[in-house]
Motif scaffolding. Structure first.
Motif, PDB file in Angstrom:
ATOM      1  N   THR A  51       0.904  -1.242   0.093  1.00 12.64           N
ATOM      2  CA  THR A  51      -0.131  -0.028   0.079  1.00 12.64           C
ATOM      3  C   THR A  51       0.787   1.099   0.100  1.00 12.64           C
ATOM      4  O   THR A  51       0.311   2.291   0.433  1.00 12.64           O
ATOM      5  CB  THR A  51      -0.905  -0.104   1.112  1.00 12.64           C
ATOM      6  N   GLY A  52       2.178   1.028  -0.575  1.00 15.35           N
ATOM      7  CA  GLY A  52       3.075   2.297  -0.733  1.00 15.35           C
ATOM      8  C   GLY A  52       2.641   3.041  -1.928  1.00 15.35           C
ATOM      9  O   GLY A  52       1.352   3.118  -2.403  1.00 15.35           O
ATOM     10  N   ASN A 133      12.548   0.671   5.001  1.00 15.22           N
ATOM     11  CA  ASN A 133      11.640   0.769   4.413  1.00 15.22           C
ATOM     12  C   ASN A 133      10.686   1.101   5.387  1.00 15.22           C
ATOM     13  O   ASN A 133      10.565   1.015   6.345  1.00 15.22           O
ATOM     14  CB  ASN A 133      11.237  -0.810   3.618  1.00 15.22           C
ATOM     15  N   HIS A 469      16.277   4.603  -0.125  1.00 18.01           N
ATOM     16  CA  HIS A 469      15.644   4.642  -1.428  1.00 18.01           C
ATOM     17  C   HIS A 469      15.992   3.376  -2.160  1.00 18.01           C
ATOM     18  O   HIS A 469      16.822   3.568  -3.333  1.00 18.01           O
ATOM     19  CB  HIS A 469      16.325   5.975  -2.092  1.00 18.01           C
ATOM     20  N   ASP A 496       6.118  -0.490  -8.420  1.00 18.57           N
ATOM     21  CA  ASP A 496       6.732   0.433  -7.297  1.00 18.57           C
ATOM     22  C   ASP A 496       8.113   0.620  -7.676  1.00 18.57           C
ATOM     23  O   ASP A 496       8.814   0.658  -8.877  1.00 18.57           O
ATOM     24  CB  ASP A 496       6.478  -0.660  -6.119  1.00 18.57           C
TER      25      ASP A 496
END
Ligand code: FAE
Length: 532
Positions: A51-52, A133, A469, A496
């Protein structure tokens, strides 16, 4: 395939799982309290894992198009409570800070003993590289700094293939995301007058003293709420540095306040928190079978579920999606996945630096968020962007910290270990060196002109072996086409950071990940769902 055949297949799968579970109990190979107790099976037209940024964009646009979507998220849903105590304290973290570890893992600062819990910040420790993360409904947006920055065209074109048209990204997809996130630069009076942003003013002036351009980039922090924190209408949160474990005042506009509720409001999208995907398979009809462990808040599996879907969207982040797909390939569950899955991973050229013993005060108070970046694109080692960050300690340390993002070519790859049934990043101990040299080049020029030394009492000179990142692993034009269709299978998509070729060209990645997801889902809906 008809729905009834689909159900028959699901039932077979269900019986298989039940039998395996029973065998596990008989053999005593799992503790009673850790063994999944319930099983269920569900069909969903489309399924999004994670759900990012990539997942939230995908779910909203599918839902708006009338597609029935299930989203699976391993972490919790974190709502701002009326008492403003949703998240862990920043300086003295508790269990809510950290994803399933017995010690907190802040990149800088003390590591504190905690109990294992499904907290918001994950750290994965690979040789020579620690990857951070987010975990929870909203993914990385729960822990991120809200920096919503668009890469410059010339740098973008050095990283991305010509199939990704910068003009189209600039005209359509970047603005679409900024609008949904309501990203706004710091109001000028706050920047110029507030004691909380003294550190930023010093950093900007130092950069300008050596002839560098600076940019007030849009942020997804709510500047009105930050003012309310300052004048006591809201409890102190962002203004005392809360960011990486969540912001208790609600001053961060994370995805659970914009894209995700908008997706749910379509009536077509359902989010399941604490649903961790374990394995991905395919049935004889080409549908995807997604096996899930339902976790309790301590991270213990309390149930197993199986979802069957016609369209599977991977959005578990660079490390999450790459891991699931590599395991599926190596275990023979999705054997036609290409060898290029697991390749092309980069850290976005990230390095953290500190400067100390500065001539000026950097303030006793340092508010989040980061709001100004320095563009050192003519850096002799590699083009570099410097995000000036805050590090509030309550005392005037006369130091500054910053995150450098350099355009470097070093890449790593993942290997699969069949004994552990897990993947490992191969990142050499020299792979971060060029990014480190670039940032040191910049820091030395800043210090020579303005005073100051590299490093500080609290922070080493440069921290080059960690990244916030992670990018790559299922890279465009290699493991997937230029719209995110994974090679080797139909209706399997990567949405993603794994899709990105290791760098977002001297910019923090969330805006580019979301904008590419906007671009790709538009094309996928047009061709794969509603094409003739
Ligand atoms: P991401 O947002 O990581 O979402 C993946 C989701 O999948 C997560 O919610 C996971 O919990 C979930 N997941 C993973 N495995 C599974 C599984 N097996 N089953 C179910 N769910 C799973 O992916 N970027 C910026 O642009 N600006 C910033 O200021 C910034 N600050 C950052 C600060 C920190 C401390 C960190 C860690 C990152 C920061 N980033 C920032 C990076 C940004 O958060 C990251 O690039 C994006 O969140 C990545 O988006 P994805 O969609 O790839």
């Amino acid at each position: 395939m008809s729905q009834s055949k689909n159900n028959r297949l699901n039932r077979r799968n269900f019986i298989g799982l039940s039998t395996m579970a029973g065998a596990g109990l008989l053999l005593g190979c799992s503790k009673e309290e850790t063994f999944p107790k319930e099983f269920s099976e569900t069909y969903t037209q489309a399924l999004v894992i994670g759900t990012g940024f990539g997942g939230a964009v995908t779910a909203l646009r599918l839902g708006e198009a009338g597609i029935q979507v299930t989203m699976l998220e391993r972490g919790q849903r974190w709502n701002i409570t009326p008492e403003y105590n949703t998240f862990s304290n920043y300086l003295i973290p508790d269990k809510r800070s950290t994803w399933l570890r017995r010690r907190s893992v802040p990149p800088i600062g003390p590591k504190i003993r905690i109990s294992k819990y499904t907290g918001v910040l994950e750290r994965i420790k690979y040789p020579n590289m620690k990857v951070y993360n987010g975990a929870g409904v909203g993914g990385g947006s729960l822990v991120y700094g809200g920096i919503t920055i668009q890469p410059e065209e010339s740098l973008f074109n050095q990283v991305f293939p010509s199939e990704i048209d910068y003009g189209q990204m600039n005209d359509l997809y970047y603005p679409r995301v900024r609008e949904m996130l309501d990203a706004q630069p710091i109001p000028s009076d706050l920047f110029e007058e507030s004691e909380y942003f003294q550190y930023s003013r010093v950093g900007k002036a130092h950069a300008e003293n050596i002839g560098l351009e600076t940019e007030f980039f849009p942020s997804t922090f709510d500047w009105d709420k930050i003012r309310q924190e300052m004048n006591g209408e809201l409890p102190e949160a962002a203004i005392i540095g809360e960011t990486i474990y969540g912001v208790n005042s609600g001053a961060k506009k994370s995805l659970d306040t914009n894209y995700l509720p908008a997706a749910e409001a379509t009536g077509n999208v359902t989010i399941h928190a604490l649903h961790q995907v374990a394995d991905i398979k395919q049935n004889d009809s080409g549908q995807y079978i997604v096996e899930v462990e339902v976790l309790n808040e301590d991270g213990i599996a309390i149930a197993q579920k199986t979802f069957t879907t016609d369209y599977l969207f991977m959005a578990a982040g660079s490390t999450g999606s790459t891991r699931l797909l590599m395991r599926a390939r190596e275990k023979g569950n999705l054997p036609n996945l290409p060898e290029s899955i697991g390749q092309g991973w980069g850290s976005n050229g990230a390095t953290m630096i500190a400067r100390s013993f500065l001539r000026e005060s950097t303030g006793t108070k340092q508010s989040s968020p980061s709001n100004c970046a320095v563009k050192d694109f003519a850096n002799a080692v590699a083009p570099t962007l410097l995000d000036m960050a805050n590090f509030p300690t309550g005392i005037d340390t006369r130091s500054l910290i910053a995150l450098g993002l350099s355009l470097v070519e070093d890449r790593g790859h993942f290997t699969y270990d069949p004994v552990k049934d897990d993947v490992m990043l191969q990142w050499s101990n020299t792979a971060s060196n060029k990014a480190k040299e670039a940032i040191e080049n910049l820091t030395n020029r800043l210090n020579a002109a303005n005073g100051g030394f590299r490093g500080s009492l609290l922070i080493p000179q440069t921290i080059k072996d960690l990244t916030y990142h992670p990018l790559g692993g299922v890279v465009m034009g290699e493991a997937a086409d230029y719209c995110g269709r994974v090679e080797g299978y139909n209706n399997l998509y990567i949405m993603d950071g794994a899709f990105i070729p290791g760098s977002t060209a001297c910019a923090n990645p969330s805006l580019t990940i979301a904008a590419l997801a906007e671009r790709n889902i538009e094309k996928i809906l047009g061709n794969d769902f509603f094409g003739s």
